[in-house]
Structure formats: structure tokens, C-alpha cells
Design a protein around this motif. Structure first.
Motif, short mmCIF file in Angstrom:
data_model
loop_
_atom_site.label_atom_id
_atom_site.label_comp_id
_atom_site.label_asym_id
_atom_site.label_seq_id
_atom_site.Cartn_x
_atom_site.Cartn_y
_atom_site.Cartn_z
N ARG A 177 1.00 -1.13 0.18
CA ARG A 177 -0.09 0.11 -0.05
C ARG A 177 0.85 1.31 -0.07
NH1 ARG A 177 -4.51 -0.45 4.42
NH2 ARG A 177 -2.74 -0.88 5.74
N GLN A 178 0.41 2.14 -0.81
CA GLN A 178 1.15 3.48 -0.91
C GLN A 178 0.52 4.64 -0.40
OE1 GLN A 178 1.58 3.08 -5.05
NE2 GLN A 178 3.68 2.38 -4.96
N ARG A 179 -0.91 4.46 -0.29
CA ARG A 179 -1.81 5.76 -0.03
C ARG A 179 -3.16 5.37 0.14
NH1 ARG A 179 -0.88 8.69 -4.85
NH2 ARG A 179 1.07 9.05 -4.52
N GLN A 180 -3.80 5.93 1.33
CA GLN A 180 -5.26 5.54 1.48
C GLN A 180 -6.10 6.86 1.69
OE1 GLN A 180 -5.97 2.73 4.71
NE2 GLN A 180 -7.30 4.37 5.67
N THR A 181 -7.19 6.82 0.67
CA THR A 181 -7.87 7.94 0.63
C THR A 181 -9.37 7.57 1.08
OG1 THR A 181 -6.17 8.89 -0.86
CG2 THR A 181 -8.52 10.03 -0.84
N ARG A 182 -10.19 8.52 1.65
CA ARG A 182 -11.57 8.46 1.66
C ARG A 182 -12.37 8.74 0.48
NH1 ARG A 182 -13.54 6.56 6.05
NH2 ARG A 182 -12.46 6.59 7.86
N LEU A 183 -13.20 8.03 -0.04
CA LEU A 183 -14.06 8.46 -1.35
C LEU A 183 -15.06 9.14 -1.19
CD1 LEU A 183 -13.44 4.93 -2.92
CD2 LEU A 183 -12.23 6.93 -3.52
N GLY A 184 -15.78 9.62 0.04
CA GLY A 184 -16.80 10.47 0.29
C GLY A 184 -16.29 11.84 -0.04
N GLY A 185 -17.19 12.81 -0.92
CA GLY A 185 -16.94 13.92 -1.19
C GLY A 185 -15.99 13.99 -2.25
N LEU A 186 -15.08 15.21 -2.35
CA LEU A 186 -14.32 15.41 -3.59
C LEU A 186 -13.15 14.38 -3.28
CD1 LEU A 186 -14.43 19.33 -3.53
CD2 LEU A 186 -15.69 17.74 -4.96
N VAL A 187 -12.55 13.97 -4.28
CA VAL A 187 -11.38 13.09 -4.59
C VAL A 187 -10.71 13.94 -5.51
CG1 VAL A 187 -12.76 11.22 -3.68
CG2 VAL A 187 -12.58 11.54 -6.13
N PRO A 188 -9.22 13.39 -5.43
CA PRO A 188 -8.18 13.63 -6.58
C PRO A 188 -8.81 13.18 -7.88
CG PRO A 188 -7.25 13.07 -4.38
CD PRO A 188 -8.55 12.84 -4.51
N ALA A 189 -8.32 13.80 -9.00
CA ALA A 189 -8.55 13.28 -10.14
C ALA A 189 -8.18 11.80 -10.43
CB ALA A 189 -7.95 14.20 -11.41
N ARG A 190 -7.13 11.43 -9.82
CA ARG A 190 -6.56 10.26 -10.19
C ARG A 190 -7.23 9.12 -9.61
NH1 ARG A 190 -3.68 12.04 -5.60
NH2 ARG A 190 -3.93 10.54 -3.90
N LEU A 191 -8.49 9.46 -8.65
CA LEU A 191 -9.34 8.50 -7.87
C LEU A 191 -10.82 8.39 -8.36
CD1 LEU A 191 -8.04 8.84 -4.08
CD2 LEU A 191 -7.43 7.15 -5.88
N THR A 192 -11.05 9.30 -9.52
CA THR A 192 -12.30 9.45 -10.25
C THR A 192 -12.83 8.10 -10.47
OG1 THR A 192 -11.72 11.39 -11.10
CG2 THR A 192 -13.92 10.62 -11.86
N ALA A 193 -12.12 7.24 -11.26
CA ALA A 193 -12.50 5.95 -11.36
C ALA A 193 -12.89 5.14 -10.28
CB ALA A 193 -11.52 5.21 -12.39
N ALA A 194 -12.10 5.11 -9.12
CA ALA A 194 -12.14 4.42 -8.12
C ALA A 194 -13.53 4.75 -7.29
CB ALA A 194 -11.01 4.47 -7.11
N ARG A 195 -13.85 6.06 -7.21
CA ARG A 195 -14.79 6.61 -6.78
C ARG A 195 -16.32 6.17 -7.30
NH1 ARG A 195 -18.81 9.81 -5.08
NH2 ARG A 195 -19.08 11.57 -3.74
N GLU A 196 -16.16 6.27 -8.77
CA GLU A 196 -17.25 5.83 -9.52
C GLU A 196 -17.49 4.26 -9.33
OE1 GLU A 196 -16.15 7.02 -13.62
OE2 GLU A 196 -16.58 9.09 -13.25
N ALA A 197 -16.37 3.53 -9.07
CA ALA A 197 -16.35 2.00 -8.97
C ALA A 197 -17.42 1.61 -7.50
CB ALA A 197 -15.12 1.36 -9.21
N TRP A 198 -16.69 2.68 -6.45
CA TRP A 198 -17.51 2.61 -5.13
C TRP A 198 -18.81 2.87 -5.25
CZ3 TRP A 198 -18.35 7.09 -1.95
CH2 TRP A 198 -18.77 6.65 -0.57
N LEU A 199 -19.50 4.03 -5.95
CA LEU A 199 -20.68 4.01 -6.14
C LEU A 199 -21.46 2.90 -6.72
CD1 LEU A 199 -20.43 8.13 -6.91
CD2 LEU A 199 -21.22 7.07 -4.65
N ARG A 200 -20.91 2.35 -7.73
CA ARG A 200 -21.65 1.71 -8.46
C ARG A 200 -21.77 0.05 -7.67
NH1 ARG A 200 -19.09 3.39 -12.96
NH2 ARG A 200 -17.17 2.24 -12.54
N ALA A 201 -20.77 -0.05 -6.66
CA ALA A 201 -20.85 -1.01 -5.75
C ALA A 201 -21.72 -0.91 -4.64
CB ALA A 201 -19.42 -1.55 -5.39
N GLY A 202 -22.32 0.43 -4.39
CA GLY A 202 -23.33 0.52 -3.50
C GLY A 202 -22.69 1.37 -2.20
N GLY A 203 -21.50 2.04 -2.50
CA GLY A 203 -20.97 2.98 -1.71
C GLY A 203 -21.83 4.08 -1.40
N ARG A 204 -22.02 4.76 -0.27
CA ARG A 204 -22.72 6.18 -0.28
C ARG A 204 -22.10 6.95 0.86
NH1 ARG A 204 -24.61 6.25 -4.59
NH2 ARG A 204 -26.26 4.70 -5.24
#
Length: 117
Positions: free
Chosen positions: A90-117
């Protein structure tokens, strides 16, 4: 007939980790370039994690593992591959709620599709 005692968890390699692993058994999603795949986070340590993929698929060297229930993105480097399991440093850990850096946009979208809120 005499049977030799067998190790509970046999291993060909000596343990090299300096910190203990903790069992996790948590739902996740692996995200990479052109990749979004379900996984289970099997165990974690302070610096790494072991994941089990939903199918045997080659992973890129750098991936993001989304911990769905906690809403966390773990950016990491794949350091070991064996069948459907992979070990990540592991290199870094970031919360996906709210605004995220551009490099994590795909991860945030995957989280939302998986039921994250």
C-alpha cells in the motif's frame, strides 16, 4: 504406518513481514487502467494487503483497491501474484466520500456502483 506431523499452514518461504497481518474478509473492487473487478480483501497489515480476485486475471503493476464498506481507496503496487490471489504494497489511502483527486475518479465511480454512499 508412521505419519510425520504436518504444519498447519505450510510455506516454502520464511516469513519476511515485519508487522503482523490482520484477517479482513472485506468486499472490494480492484480498479486500474481499463479494469474494474470484484475482489475480497483477505488480510491487511500496516504496509500491505492480500486480495483474492473474483476470477484469474492479470493485474497491472499499479492498482487501486476500493474497500466498499469503509469507502476507502487503497493505492498500491502489486508485489506478488499467485492464481487468483495478489499481494499489494500500500502506498496511500484516501476516503472516497466527497471530493477526490482526479487520479481517484474511476475508484470513486466504482465505489458508487458497488453500493457505496
Amino acid at each position: 504406518m508412521i505419519y510425520a506431523p504436518m504444519a498447519l499452514f505450510p510455506s516454502d518461504r520464511p516469513e519476511r513481514r515485519t508487522e503482523p497481518r490482520r484477517p479482513a474478509n472485506v468486499a472490494g473492487v480492484v480498479v486500474g487502467p481499463g479494469l474494474e473487478l470484484g475482489c475480497t480483501i483477505v488480510d491487511v497489515s500496516d504496509q500491505g494487503m492480500r486480495i483474492r480476485l473474483s476470477r484469474n486475471l492479470a493485474l497491472p503493476d499499479e492498482v487501486i483497491v476500493v474497500e466498499v464498506g469503509a469507502g476507502l481507496a487503497h493505492e498500491g503496487r502489486v508485489v506478488r501474484r499467485q492464481g487468483v490471489e495478489a499481494g499489494l504494497k500500500r502506498q496511500r489511502q484516501t476516503r472516497l466520500g466527497g471530493l477526490v483527486p482526479a487520479r481517484l475518479t474511476a475508484a470513486r465511480e466504482a465505489w458508487l456502483r458497488a453500493g457505496g454512499r
